[in-house]
Design an enzyme around this catalytic site. Structure first.
Site, PDB file in Angstrom:
ATOM      1  N   THR A  42       0.869  -1.172   0.000  1.00 41.93           N
ATOM      2  CA  THR A  42       0.000   0.000   0.000  1.00 41.93           C
ATOM      3  C   THR A  42       0.912   1.230   0.000  1.00 41.93           C
ATOM      4  O   THR A  42       2.148   1.089  -0.022  1.00 41.93           O
ATOM      5  CB  THR A  42      -0.862   0.042   1.275  1.00 41.93           C
ATOM      6  OG1 THR A  42       0.009   0.255   2.400  1.00 41.93           O
ATOM      7  CG2 THR A  42      -1.654  -1.252   1.463  1.00 41.93           C
ATOM      8  N   SER A  66      -2.561   1.432   9.409  1.00 39.12           N
ATOM      9  CA  SER A  66      -2.056   1.777  10.745  1.00 39.12           C
ATOM     10  C   SER A  66      -2.278   3.225  11.167  1.00 39.12           C
ATOM     11  O   SER A  66      -1.980   3.571  12.313  1.00 39.12           O
ATOM     12  CB  SER A  66      -0.555   1.475  10.801  1.00 39.12           C
ATOM     13  OG  SER A  66       0.168   2.398   9.993  1.00 39.12           O
ATOM     14  N   THR A  73      -1.708  -3.180  19.284  1.00 43.53           N
ATOM     15  CA  THR A  73      -1.415  -1.825  19.739  1.00 43.53           C
ATOM     16  C   THR A  73      -2.013  -1.548  21.117  1.00 43.53           C
ATOM     17  O   THR A  73      -3.013  -2.177  21.499  1.00 43.53           O
ATOM     18  CB  THR A  73      -1.995  -0.817  18.715  1.00 43.53           C
ATOM     19  OG1 THR A  73      -1.971   0.484  19.270  1.00 43.53           O
ATOM     20  CG2 THR A  73      -3.443  -1.136  18.349  1.00 43.53           C
ATOM     21  N   ASP A  74      -1.446  -0.561  21.803  1.00 47.28           N
ATOM     22  CA  ASP A  74      -2.034  -0.143  23.081  1.00 47.28           C
ATOM     23  C   ASP A  74      -3.352   0.602  22.884  1.00 47.28           C
ATOM     24  O   ASP A  74      -4.141   0.763  23.816  1.00 47.28           O
ATOM     25  CB  ASP A  74      -1.045   0.728  23.883  1.00 47.28           C
ATOM     26  CG  ASP A  74      -0.580   1.989  23.165  1.00 47.28           C
ATOM     27  OD1 ASP A  74      -1.002   2.235  22.014  1.00 47.28           O
ATOM     28  OD2 ASP A  74       0.229   2.737  23.760  1.00 47.28           O
ATOM     29  N   GLU A  75      -3.614   1.058  21.630  1.00 44.57           N
ATOM     30  CA  GLU A  75      -4.808   1.878  21.400  1.00 44.57           C
ATOM     31  C   GLU A  75      -6.098   1.094  21.622  1.00 44.57           C
ATOM     32  O   GLU A  75      -7.161   1.695  21.797  1.00 44.57           O
ATOM     33  CB  GLU A  75      -4.793   2.471  19.990  1.00 44.57           C
ATOM     34  CG  GLU A  75      -3.587   3.350  19.759  1.00 44.57           C
ATOM     35  CD  GLU A  75      -3.756   4.387  18.661  1.00 44.57           C
ATOM     36  OE1 GLU A  75      -4.881   4.574  18.168  1.00 44.57           O
ATOM     37  OE2 GLU A  75      -2.744   5.008  18.302  1.00 44.57           O
ATOM     38  N   TYR A 102      -9.563   2.816  13.563  1.00 44.15           N
ATOM     39  CA  TYR A 102      -8.321   2.044  13.550  1.00 44.15           C
ATOM     40  C   TYR A 102      -8.252   1.114  14.765  1.00 44.15           C
ATOM     41  O   TYR A 102      -8.067  -0.101  14.630  1.00 44.15           O
ATOM     42  CB  TYR A 102      -7.099   2.976  13.534  1.00 44.15           C
ATOM     43  CG  TYR A 102      -5.821   2.274  13.946  1.00 44.15           C
ATOM     44  CD1 TYR A 102      -5.235   1.300  13.147  1.00 44.15           C
ATOM     45  CD2 TYR A 102      -5.204   2.570  15.171  1.00 44.15           C
ATOM     46  CE1 TYR A 102      -4.080   0.630  13.536  1.00 44.15           C
ATOM     47  CE2 TYR A 102      -4.050   1.911  15.570  1.00 44.15           C
ATOM     48  CZ  TYR A 102      -3.489   0.941  14.747  1.00 44.15           C
ATOM     49  OH  TYR A 102      -2.351   0.277  15.149  1.00 44.15           O
ATOM     50  N   LYS A 131      -8.337  -3.047  15.055  1.00 42.91           N
ATOM     51  CA  LYS A 131      -7.270  -3.854  15.669  1.00 42.91           C
ATOM     52  C   LYS A 131      -7.850  -4.694  16.821  1.00 42.91           C
ATOM     53  O   LYS A 131      -7.474  -5.848  17.016  1.00 42.91           O
ATOM     54  CB  LYS A 131      -6.137  -2.958  16.189  1.00 42.91           C
ATOM     55  CG  LYS A 131      -5.312  -2.280  15.113  1.00 42.91           C
ATOM     56  CD  LYS A 131      -4.509  -3.246  14.246  1.00 42.91           C
ATOM     57  CE  LYS A 131      -3.363  -3.906  14.988  1.00 42.91           C
ATOM     58  NZ  LYS A 131      -2.510  -4.712  14.061  1.00 42.91           N
ATOM     59  N   ASP A 171      -8.012  19.867  16.367  1.00 42.99           N
ATOM     60  CA  ASP A 171      -7.741  18.578  17.007  1.00 42.99           C
ATOM     61  C   ASP A 171      -8.281  17.416  16.171  1.00 42.99           C
ATOM     62  O   ASP A 171      -9.191  17.593  15.360  1.00 42.99           O
ATOM     63  CB  ASP A 171      -8.386  18.550  18.411  1.00 42.99           C
ATOM     64  CG  ASP A 171      -7.645  17.623  19.356  1.00 42.99           C
ATOM     65  OD1 ASP A 171      -6.736  16.895  18.905  1.00 42.99           O
ATOM     66  OD2 ASP A 171      -7.982  17.619  20.557  1.00 42.99           O
ATOM     67  N   GLY A 217     -12.215  12.739  18.370  1.00 44.55           N
ATOM     68  CA  GLY A 217     -12.139  11.580  19.271  1.00 44.55           C
ATOM     69  C   GLY A 217     -10.743  11.299  19.798  1.00 44.55           C
ATOM     70  O   GLY A 217     -10.459  10.195  20.263  1.00 44.55           O
ATOM     71  N   HIS A 218      -9.880  12.305  19.737  1.00 41.37           N
ATOM     72  CA  HIS A 218      -8.454  12.146  20.070  1.00 41.37           C
ATOM     73  C   HIS A 218      -8.257  11.553  21.476  1.00 41.37           C
ATOM     74  O   HIS A 218      -8.647  12.158  22.476  1.00 41.37           O
ATOM     75  CB  HIS A 218      -7.810  13.539  20.009  1.00 41.37           C
ATOM     76  CG  HIS A 218      -6.331  13.516  19.879  1.00 41.37           C
ATOM     77  ND1 HIS A 218      -5.608  14.638  19.586  1.00 41.37           N
ATOM     78  CD2 HIS A 218      -5.423  12.521  20.002  1.00 41.37           C
ATOM     79  CE1 HIS A 218      -4.330  14.348  19.532  1.00 41.37           C
ATOM     80  NE2 HIS A 218      -4.192  13.062  19.786  1.00 41.37           N
TER      81      HIS A 218
END
Ligand code: NAD
Ligand code: DAU
Length: 357
Positions: free
Chosen positions: A34, A83, A132-134, A158, A162, A289, A292-293
């Site tokens: 990609t 990602s 991921t930690d997200e 994202y 995941k 911003d 949803g940050h």
């Protein structure tokens, strides 16, 4: 040998390079290339018979089954993903396709391959899900860092994609007995990082006199880990992790975005001073911003240290300076990425054949 997916991306290519620097065990590297995949990252492996690159999609079940049948694969290390959080906000579809459907199809092909192995092969086989930690969501300022038992509370398309993939991976262990390992890592930085992400974006914007965009108030906190430490942790988990377990990987290094960018500016001021003698920090600009940050991520990596003896080797001070110097020293790579030249090269390379030698 290993089947690595996404091995032309940022972390995957670092993993492939580090693995082959430390082992002779060969790698089949499956990547669809990609916009985030860049074979230039792997230039130093040209002609190395231990690295076989295949351009293809993890969701192409026939292709993946053929690779698994045609090579003595004893482990899959799964990096391939969409990602970038901002891209997932603008267009979630590709995230659902690759991160969820693609992972599902990869798991199905892997399960069929694994089930056909003899008892010893099944026992030794591993599937590593690089996550991921997200997936854990956002922390308040005083909350304890994420442990492996923290509830999944993903907030972006994202991280939701995941999380869904992680759940599928877990279910393949619980239901079918596939020997899976899941790693949940914090923000990486280092060589070959695509300049859509905060750190490479700001290094390259600084050097070209452009603004350094800080979302919102810049006080969002991330836990930064040098990419080679992440690769070492994955190697450790692959070697000695217990199937069915998850391992958090982090740098013990929480930093607010604004502080990260100021640090970068300070290093650049020393290493490549601006012609006018002013600091690069004058280029910082606060911008709208991210919707949803997430406010704060922090990883508690004690399980990995206790059980497998892993700790990061780099501090942020050493890792970030190495990273800035890497970008300064790799202007050809930078020019290729920023001009899109690497993509033209890929199109030429693949115009007549399906995969690279
Ligand atoms: P990246 O975007 O730089 O690279 C992803 C790679 O996957 C690219 O080479 C791309 O071509 C390939 N790819 C995408 N879709 C594919 C598909 N359908 N089939 C085959 N290949 C495909 O990503 P990265 O930053 O290197 O992240 C790698 C993995 O690590 C991801 O799973 C990500 O969720 C996870 N992760 C990243 C970080 C980080 O800070 N970057 C932290 C923790 C976990
Ligand atoms: O935590 C691990 C995650 O780290 C990985 O799972 C993701 O794949 C990876 O992209 C990264 O996600 P982030 O969203 O944290 O990374 P990014 O570099 O996009 O942003 C880092 C922080 O900087 C975040 O709080 C948003 C902010 N930011 C980002 C950009 C691109 C800015 O303030 N300005 C920017 O221009």
């Amino acid at each position: 040998m290993l089947l690595v997916t996404g091995g032309a991306g940022f972390i995957g290519s670092n993993f492939v390079l580090d693995w082959l620097a430390e082992h002779d065990e060969p790698i089949v590297n499956l990547d669809s290339l990609t916009y985030a995949g860049n074979l230039r990252n792997l230039d130093s492996l040209a002609g190395d018979p231990r690295h076989q690159f295949v351009r293809g999609d993890i969701g192409d079940s026939r292709l993946v089954a053929g690779l698994l049948a045609g090579h003595p694969i004893r482990a899959v290390v799964h990096f391939a993903a969409e990602s970038h959080v901002d891209r997932s906000i603008h267009g979630p579809e590709a995230f659902i396709q690759t991160n969820i459907v693609g992972t599902f199809r990869l798991l199905e092909a892997t399960r069929a391959h694994w089930a056909a192995l003899d008892a010893g092969g099944r026992e030794a086989f591993r599937f590593v899900q690089v996550s991921t930690d997200e997936v854990y969501g956002s922390l308040t300022p005083d909350a304890a860092a994420f442990t492996e038992t923290h509830r999944y509370e993903p907030n972006s398309p994202y991280s939701a994609s995941k999380a869904a993939a992680d759940h599928l991976v877990r279910s393949y262990h619980h239901t079918y007995g596939l020997p899976v390992l899941t790693t949940n890592c914090s923000n990486n930085y280092g060589p070959f990082h695509f300049p859509e992400k905060l750190i490479p974006l700001c290094i390259l914007n600084a050097l070209s006199g452009r603004p350094l965009p800080i979302y919102g108030d810049g006080r969002q906190v991330r836990d930064w880990l040098y990419v080679k430490d992440h690769c070492a942790a994955i190697r450790r988990v692959l070697a000695a992790g217990r199937p069915g377990e998850t391992y958090n990987i982090g740098g013990w290094n929480e930093q607010a975005n604004l502080d990260v960018v100021r640090t970068l500016c300070g290093i650049l001021d020393e290493e490549r001073p601006r012609a006018d003698g002013h600091s690069y920090s004058e280029q910082i600009e606060f911008v709208k911003d991210r919707p949803g940050h997430d406010r704060r991520y922090a990883i508690d990596a004690r399980k990995l240290e206790r059980e497998l003896g892993w700790r990061p080797a780099e501090t942020f001070a050493t890792g970030i300076r190495k990273t800035v110097r890497w970008y300064l020293d790799h202007q050809a790579w930078v020019a290729d990425v920023t001009s899109g030249g690497y993509r033209e090269w890929i199109e030429t390379q693949y115009a007549s054949s399906g995969s690279a030698p």
